[in-house]
Design a protein around this motif. Structure first.
Motif, PDB file in Angstrom:
ATOM      1  N   LEU A  14       5.485  15.056  51.860  1.00 40.80           N
ATOM      2  CA  LEU A  14       5.852  15.485  53.204  1.00 40.80           C
ATOM      3  C   LEU A  14       6.944  16.557  53.219  1.00 40.80           C
ATOM      4  O   LEU A  14       7.417  16.944  54.279  1.00 40.80           O
ATOM      5  CB  LEU A  14       6.254  14.305  54.087  1.00 40.80           C
ATOM      6  N   THR A  15       7.309  17.042  52.028  1.00 42.93           N
ATOM      7  CA  THR A  15       8.147  18.236  51.925  1.00 42.93           C
ATOM      8  C   THR A  15       7.295  19.392  51.419  1.00 42.93           C
ATOM      9  O   THR A  15       7.260  20.465  52.013  1.00 42.93           O
ATOM     10  CB  THR A  15       9.336  18.012  50.992  1.00 42.93           C
ATOM     11  N   LEU A  16       6.579  19.152  50.314  1.00 43.93           N
ATOM     12  CA  LEU A  16       5.699  20.178  49.746  1.00 43.93           C
ATOM     13  C   LEU A  16       4.224  19.891  50.004  1.00 43.93           C
ATOM     14  O   LEU A  16       3.443  20.817  50.233  1.00 43.93           O
ATOM     15  CB  LEU A  16       5.942  20.298  48.242  1.00 43.93           C
TER      16      LEU A  16
ATOM     17  N   ASP B 155      10.596  23.645  59.075  1.00 39.91           N
ATOM     18  CA  ASP B 155       9.574  23.530  58.036  1.00 39.91           C
ATOM     19  C   ASP B 155       9.864  24.608  56.996  1.00 39.91           C
ATOM     20  O   ASP B 155      10.934  25.216  57.004  1.00 39.91           O
ATOM     21  CB  ASP B 155       8.163  23.681  58.616  1.00 39.91           C
ATOM     22  N   LEU B 156       8.903  24.844  56.105  1.00 35.52           N
ATOM     23  CA  LEU B 156       9.095  25.830  55.038  1.00 35.52           C
ATOM     24  C   LEU B 156       8.399  27.149  55.336  1.00 35.52           C
ATOM     25  O   LEU B 156       8.273  27.995  54.449  1.00 35.52           O
ATOM     26  CB  LEU B 156       8.566  25.272  53.708  1.00 35.52           C
ATOM     27  N   SER B 157       7.949  27.341  56.569  1.00 35.09           N
ATOM     28  CA  SER B 157       7.102  28.495  56.864  1.00 35.09           C
ATOM     29  C   SER B 157       7.830  29.829  56.772  1.00 35.09           C
ATOM     30  O   SER B 157       7.183  30.868  56.616  1.00 35.09           O
ATOM     31  CB  SER B 157       6.468  28.347  58.247  1.00 35.09           C
ATOM     32  N   ASN B 158       9.161  29.825  56.837  1.00 36.86           N
ATOM     33  CA  ASN B 158       9.921  31.061  56.702  1.00 36.86           C
ATOM     34  C   ASN B 158      10.640  31.051  55.363  1.00 36.86           C
ATOM     35  O   ASN B 158      11.719  30.473  55.218  1.00 36.86           O
ATOM     36  CB  ASN B 158      10.923  31.200  57.850  1.00 36.86           C
TER      37      ASN B 158
ATOM     38  N   LEU C   1       1.903  21.716  52.428  1.00 38.08           N
ATOM     39  CA  LEU C   1       2.501  21.929  53.743  1.00 38.08           C
ATOM     40  C   LEU C   1       2.749  23.415  53.979  1.00 38.08           C
ATOM     41  O   LEU C   1       2.925  24.190  53.029  1.00 38.08           O
ATOM     42  CB  LEU C   1       3.786  21.128  53.858  1.00 38.08           C
ATOM     43  N   PRO C   2       2.750  23.838  55.234  1.00 41.87           N
ATOM     44  CA  PRO C   2       2.896  25.266  55.544  1.00 41.87           C
ATOM     45  C   PRO C   2       4.139  25.879  54.895  1.00 41.87           C
ATOM     46  O   PRO C   2       5.244  25.351  55.024  1.00 41.87           O
ATOM     47  CB  PRO C   2       3.018  25.267  57.072  1.00 41.87           C
ATOM     48  N   GLY C   3       3.906  26.975  54.176  1.00 48.34           N
ATOM     49  CA  GLY C   3       5.005  27.711  53.555  1.00 48.34           C
ATOM     50  C   GLY C   3       5.453  27.205  52.213  1.00 48.34           C
ATOM     51  O   GLY C   3       6.319  27.822  51.580  1.00 48.34           O
TER      52      GLY C   3
ATOM     53  N   VAL D 268      14.306  19.304  55.822  1.00 50.58           N
ATOM     54  CA  VAL D 268      13.140  19.970  56.394  1.00 50.58           C
ATOM     55  C   VAL D 268      12.415  18.966  57.283  1.00 50.58           C
ATOM     56  O   VAL D 268      11.979  17.914  56.806  1.00 50.58           O
ATOM     57  CB  VAL D 268      12.189  20.488  55.292  1.00 50.58           C
ATOM     58  N   ALA D 269      12.286  19.274  58.560  1.00 47.47           N
ATOM     59  CA  ALA D 269      11.721  18.329  59.529  1.00 47.47           C
ATOM     60  C   ALA D 269      10.194  18.387  59.521  1.00 47.47           C
ATOM     61  O   ALA D 269       9.550  18.559  60.562  1.00 47.47           O
ATOM     62  CB  ALA D 269      12.262  18.620  60.912  1.00 47.47           C
ATOM     63  N   SER D 270       9.607  18.241  58.335  1.00 50.83           N
ATOM     64  CA  SER D 270       8.151  18.321  58.186  1.00 50.83           C
ATOM     65  C   SER D 270       7.522  16.956  57.971  1.00 50.83           C
ATOM     66  O   SER D 270       6.306  16.851  57.830  1.00 50.83           O
ATOM     67  CB  SER D 270       7.810  19.223  56.994  1.00 50.83           C
TER      68      SER D 270
END
Length: 240
Positions: A7-9, A212-215, A88-90, A191-193
């Motif tokens: 749920l992070t990567l 999230d990690l999208s940026n 996950l995104p990014g 990261v709130a993913s």
């Protein structure tokens, strides 16, 4: 830098649950009725609690037998990971961008046992950015804060540098990850993913909170801002 995995990567919860069910049956001879929620805990803790809530009195041989069975069951399902799970995104861009920072070594701090951690990231091509030998894993019977210190010790032995909150960053999705970083001695990017909302991560004491990690630029800026010195290298190939 130490990444949490689930749920992070990546999100591979369906496959993980199926592997737990098969491992439980292999070890106990009974079907799994209830799997306790991960909540950022290591597999060793989840195994003991799952045995208990299903009415099994844990014995000395249960943990090693369950870990072995879980590794086998998960490996048997590895072809399902890219079909039934997702990066996950990014995640890929964030790992690649952080890899460009001079002096940064990326590993994992995860509740997942080592073999399964490798498979989870391999399924989505994320393993190429990770030094798995320096991580902390779920078969090591320690709370996550202690796993962090174990990983820091491995990094010191390899790299010859003491690792503290000034040069160690954990990135994860749960308040429990934040607590482990704070107790174990590391800066923390929440990261709130996954398991915790942004407000929960801040309340737990995360130094930086991202949605999230999208940026990828935000991730790099957060890492750079929490460590010193960190200088960006030139472009690297996708395989670096």
């Amino acid at each position: 830098m130490l990444w949490n995995i689930d749920l992070t990567l990546v999100d591979v919860a369906i496959v993980t649950r199926d592997a737990y069910a098969e491992a439980f049956r292999a070890v106990t001879g009974r079907p799994l009725v209830k799997l306790v929620p991960p909540l950022g805990r290591p597999d060793s803790e989840i195994i003991f609690e799952t045995l208990a809530v299903n009415g099994i009195v844990a014995e000395d041989g249960h943990l090693p037998a369950f870990i072995s069975a879980l590794a086998t069951a998960f490996a048997d399902r590895r072809k399902r990971l890219p079909k039934e799970g997702r990066a996950l995104p990014g995640a890929r861009d964030a790992l690649k961008a952080v890899a460009r920072l001079d002096g940064v070594v990326q590993t994992v701090l995860t509740g997942t046992i080592k073999g399964n951690a490798v498979l989870k990231l391999q399924a989505f091509g994320l393993d190429k950015y990770i030094d798995f030998e320096l991580g902390g894993y779920g078969e090591e019977v320690y709370p996550k804060a202690t796993l962090l210190q174990v990983a820091q010790g491995r990094a010191k032995a390899r790299l010859g540098t003491p690792f503290t909150a000034a040069n160690t960053v954990v990135i994860g999705d749960s308040a429990r990850d934040v607590q482990a970083a704070k107790i174990g001695g590391a800066a923390m990017i929440g990261v709130a993913s996954g398991r915790s909302m942004e407000a929960e991560l801040r309340a737990a004491g995360a130094d930086v909170v991202l949605p999230d990690l999208s940026n990828a630029s935000e991730v790099v800026a957060a890492v750079a801002g929490l460590t010193s010195p960190v200088v960006a290298r030139g472009p690297v190939s996708p395989a670096s």
